[in-house]
Enzyme design. Structure first.
Site, PDB file in Angstrom:
ATOM      1  N   ASP A 176       0.857  -1.449  -0.009  1.00 51.46           N
ATOM      2  CA  ASP A 176      -0.011   0.078   0.118  1.00 51.46           C
ATOM      3  C   ASP A 176       0.916   1.280   0.013  1.00 51.46           C
ATOM      4  O   ASP A 176       1.780   1.632   1.119  1.00 51.46           O
ATOM      5  CB  ASP A 176      -0.732  -0.024   1.261  1.00 51.46           C
ATOM      6  CG  ASP A 176      -1.695   1.105   1.555  1.00 51.46           C
ATOM      7  OD1 ASP A 176      -1.876   1.997   0.583  1.00 51.46           O
ATOM      8  OD2 ASP A 176      -2.285   1.272   2.536  1.00 51.46           O
ATOM      9  N   HIS A 349      -3.837   4.677   6.644  1.00 50.98           N
ATOM     10  CA  HIS A 349      -2.685   4.065   5.678  1.00 50.98           C
ATOM     11  C   HIS A 349      -1.364   4.364   6.305  1.00 50.98           C
ATOM     12  O   HIS A 349      -1.051   5.196   7.166  1.00 50.98           O
ATOM     13  CB  HIS A 349      -2.820   4.612   4.446  1.00 50.98           C
ATOM     14  CG  HIS A 349      -4.146   4.455   3.557  1.00 50.98           C
ATOM     15  ND1 HIS A 349      -4.095   3.137   2.664  1.00 50.98           N
ATOM     16  CD2 HIS A 349      -5.139   5.104   3.329  1.00 50.98           C
ATOM     17  CE1 HIS A 349      -5.341   3.427   2.419  1.00 50.98           C
ATOM     18  NE2 HIS A 349      -6.047   4.453   2.492  1.00 50.98           N
TER      19      HIS A 349
END
Lengths: 536, 536
Positions: A176, A349
């Site tokens: 990610d 994130h």
């Protein structure tokens, strides 16, 4: 619009099938999904669609691809993920789909792929990364993740499992990249609880919290703080209620006494005992929060002394809409708390140091940064390079690019069809974008229709041309432009060539070019001009 | 779109006359200016328009208001401010205007107002605040400002003069609120120089800097660092060149040897000696930076190893456009430096502690936070309240609201006309927003025109209806929708009432309602439908 295909000669699996919300230039488009022609053409090899978590940018294309696949292929994911997907698919009226619910550390065989599910922390519960063993070696796909050291549900990221893949050797890591521009470590979701505690305790009137309907942990924390302070929780908005029901049914969300209040009940409560959880944190025009800010909500009227908490970050493109809502709420006397002035939101994130740790744990031979804009992929690639992965083993991929891995090496091998498909009402917008181009022109300058009746034989004007316009700024304010345009058309017809008179489309072209020039030079606008010639 | 009117029974002065760049919902609008009807109606009292600095949100409405005033009223400002205004007014072909150039600490008598100009630091050189003495007491207007302790031109904010107004007593303070949400102190412009030094020294290829054309100090710092490193400065883009020429002529910008290079010359230079200064930091579609990122610029082709510095912050609403440019530049191999990852930009506006200091210096009786969105005005009002200004002496004003100050008290006294005027090409968009509404509809769903020929006597269809559409998503992808629509119209006509047949507009209404319903239910879209009935 996340979607990754893993393929060998015999087998194929797809990881995630997401949508994208349209950018402001995609006029009239409801959402955008990936072009999955490549998958449909190889459907006989497709063993499953594996979904990492329940966010729409990972699940939103499922109704479309499942409709086209006819439902034979299983969708595999954890409990909450599948719960949210089922709800979405129900809206599309698709039946006879196959779901497989897995738990973290389960391993599922899909042809030559063995997929292990590895728990990660993220801004939605029940997210997983994937450990995929293939005939060539191991692949790790992180899904969306962060390292939350104090997760709301206590479920830590599965460091041990990720380490195991590092230990036994991993050929390829996909990780990610969303926050690859950000230094340090993303704060824990628990930080938001502290901000809620502070702001709830200071609030005098009602409290309204807007967040993402899928952020079950955020909702849980709002509930927990409300309960601690003896307040009542009201859920408002279709998606919040539907997600909360699914999450509560599956045990991912705990309500005091297993119930919440309905918005219709708020007027029988004291203002200072009400906590309303709703949506609209992105300034969506029809959302509850927007309607509240405009004083157009049936039940919720903001009064002076109420507190509104926007527990989200504005996604790029939405800043102005969110800013306006804040202004309106302040004008109505509310105290508005938002991420710029308080810690009422944290990202889901991983930031740079977390990404470094993941690279350290896995120590992959090859690396593909995924999930994020191109510049974020570039920054993630730089991090990997700093971790001594050779540059020639790092692949910043664009949509549709293919990475071919053999036992000897990994190489980009051309591209497959993989563009954007625009979903617009019940239709698709065409791929060559003609319709979007027309809409853009209409949005800027409107259109002008000229209706001209001519005699069938001789191209004689039978009456004064009629001019109809919409969205053209001169339609009301300067009638002289319109009447001058009519005169110009009449003059044009008086001076028409014999050849042109016989040819309707030549007449149209002549009127069009004359009028275009006149309107452009007089008004500096370029409306779409359509001369319609009716022969009588 | 800043503009403030100060008025007594006999005299009136206007401070600033700015424009606003359109929001994304203002389709096709070029810019927005304030409705200044109120001023025009009182023109005989108007003594001057006083301008605090040369940014467009303070000067952009001047060409329009001066055209309407006929030029008799003087425009007063400092040297660079007037230089930039003259250039803008030249584009509009207005003649015979009166300008008065002042220096800081000059005092100008305008009827009963004595206006003193007080130097401030800001992101443009030569900015001033105003000390206005009136028959009722002193008013201080800060203009846009920050406290830059190390300004590029060495010209400090005039603390002494502001203190003097505090000392002799000030009735009313109006102060810049743009950064009232931000804690602490805004960094000095000098910080950017350090970031330029770091990034210029590391750059291997060409350096391209995009910033605001009006930010003369930023441009100066890029020049200074380029010169220190023996590089050559290239200016590219109309507005940068025009502003640099004005600033250099007036002594606000220093070039080595008083010259810069033209973009046509770059190909004869070594890449590592080139520093290009240009615009496009907001992702404007036609700007140099956008064209470079798309590889569409005639002279500048970005090559691998080039460095692009975006020395600006994306204004809310532009984030996505700027993000895309960064992605494209990375794809072309450039190293892109932007505010998220390096200190290549600082704000020009005072943060909370600077605003507190200004309140401390002036100690006003009444306070109006100005310049900023409503939420920023609210935050600035909170700061003033913390500084012990009574809440009833703080006025958060909305556009058009009037504050009346008498020797006894200050009170809001209703509103005067003060809305937005949309400038669209050479025309105005109407004030009731019908045109913008039509454009929005066209942008979302396009339009459908139905052309129907009927016999003059009996309402008989003479041929199959013709359907023309633009921007309607079904025009290509699903011809069946169009052909079904035709059938529906034919059926409608077969079943028409005798009464309706005699009435063209009733026939139109009938076709419209039938078609609207069909298209809405089949496609979920609501294009603008226009039936055109031609009687033959």
């Amino acid at each position: 619009m996340n979607m990754t295909v893993f393929e060998t000669e015999e087998d194929m699996i797809v990881v995630d099938a997401g949508l994208m919300f349209p950018e402001e230039t995609m006029l009239g488009v409801d959402y955008v999904i990936p072009d999955y022609t490549y998958i449909l053409e190889r459907r006989e090899k497709l063993r499953a669609i594996v979904v990492t978590h329940g966010h729409e940018d990972h699940t939103g294309a499922l109704p479309f691809i499942m409709r086209d696949l006819g439902g034979a292929v299983p969708i595999i994911g954890t409990g909450l993920t599948i719960g949210l997907i089922k709800e979405k698919i129900r809206e599309f009226n698709l039946k006879h789909l196959t779901y497989k619910i897995v738990k973290p550390r389960d391993i599922v065989s899909l042809g030559c792929f063995n997929v292990e599910f590895i728990h990660v922390t993220h801004s939605i519960a029940d997210g997983v990364g994937l450990g995929i063993s293939t005939p060539l070696g191991n692949v790790v796909h992180t899904g969306d993740f962060k390292l939350d050291f104090t997760p709301v549900d206590g479920e830590l990221l599965d460091y041990s499992k990720f380490s195991e893949y590092g230990e036994k050797g991993t050929l390829l890591l996909l990780s990610d990249s969303t926050n690859a521009e950000k230094a340090g470590i993303t704060p824990s979701e628990k930080e938001v609880k502290r901000a809620f505690e502070y702001n709830f305790a200071r609030a005098k009137g009602r409290i309204i919290i807007a967040t993402f309907a899928s952020n079950i942990h955020r909702i849980q924390q709002a509930i927990d703080v409300a309960v601690e302070l003896g307040k009542k929780v009201v859920l408002c908005g279709r998606s919040v209620i539907s997600n909360a029901r699914i999450a509560a049914d599956l045990g991912y969300l705990r309500f005091p006494g297993n119930k919440w209040y309905k918005v219709e009940q708020i007027n029988s409560m004291e203002p200072d005992e009400v906590v309303i959880i709703t949506t609209g944190s992105q300034g969506e025009p029809m959302s509850v929060l927007t309607r509240i800010s405009m004083n157009e909500h049936k039940h919720i009227k903001v009064a002076s002394g109420d507190t509104v908490i926007i527990s989200a970050r504005a996604i790029p493109g939405n800043e102005r809409a969110v800013g306006k809502i804040i202004n309106h709420l302040f004008k109505r006397g509310a105290n508005v708390i938002y991420d710029k002035i308080s810690d009422v939101h944290v990202s889901g994130h991983a930031s740079k140091d977390e990404l470094r740790l993941m690279l350290n744990l896995i120590k992959p031979k090859y690396f593909i940064p995924v999930h994020g804009e191109y510049r974020q992929l570039v920054y993630h690639a730089k991090l990997a390079s700093d971790q001594n992965i050779p540059n020639e083993n790092i692949f910043v991929m664009q949509d549709g690019e293919v990475l071919e891995i053999t036992p000897e090496c990994a190489l980009k091998q051309g591209t497959v069809p993989a563009g954007r498909v625009y979903i617009d009402g019940k239709g698709l917008v065409d791929r060559d974008n003609v319709i979007l181009r027309d809409r853009k022109r209409l949005a800027q300058d409107g259109f002008v229709i000229v209706l001209i009746s001519v005699s069938k034989d001789g191209g004689q004007l039978l009456s004064e041309p009629e001019i109809i316009s919409k969205g053209f700024s001169f339609e009301n304010s300067r009638r002289d432009v319109i009447s001058e345009a009519k005169k110009i058309i009449i003059t044009t017809f008086e001076n028409l060539d014999r050849d042109i008179i016989k040819d309707t489309s030549a007449m149209q072209a002549k009127v069009l070019s004359t009028l275009k020039k006149y309107i452009r030079s007089t008004t500096q606008k370029s409306p779409l001009i359509m001369p319609i010639i009716v022969e009588v």
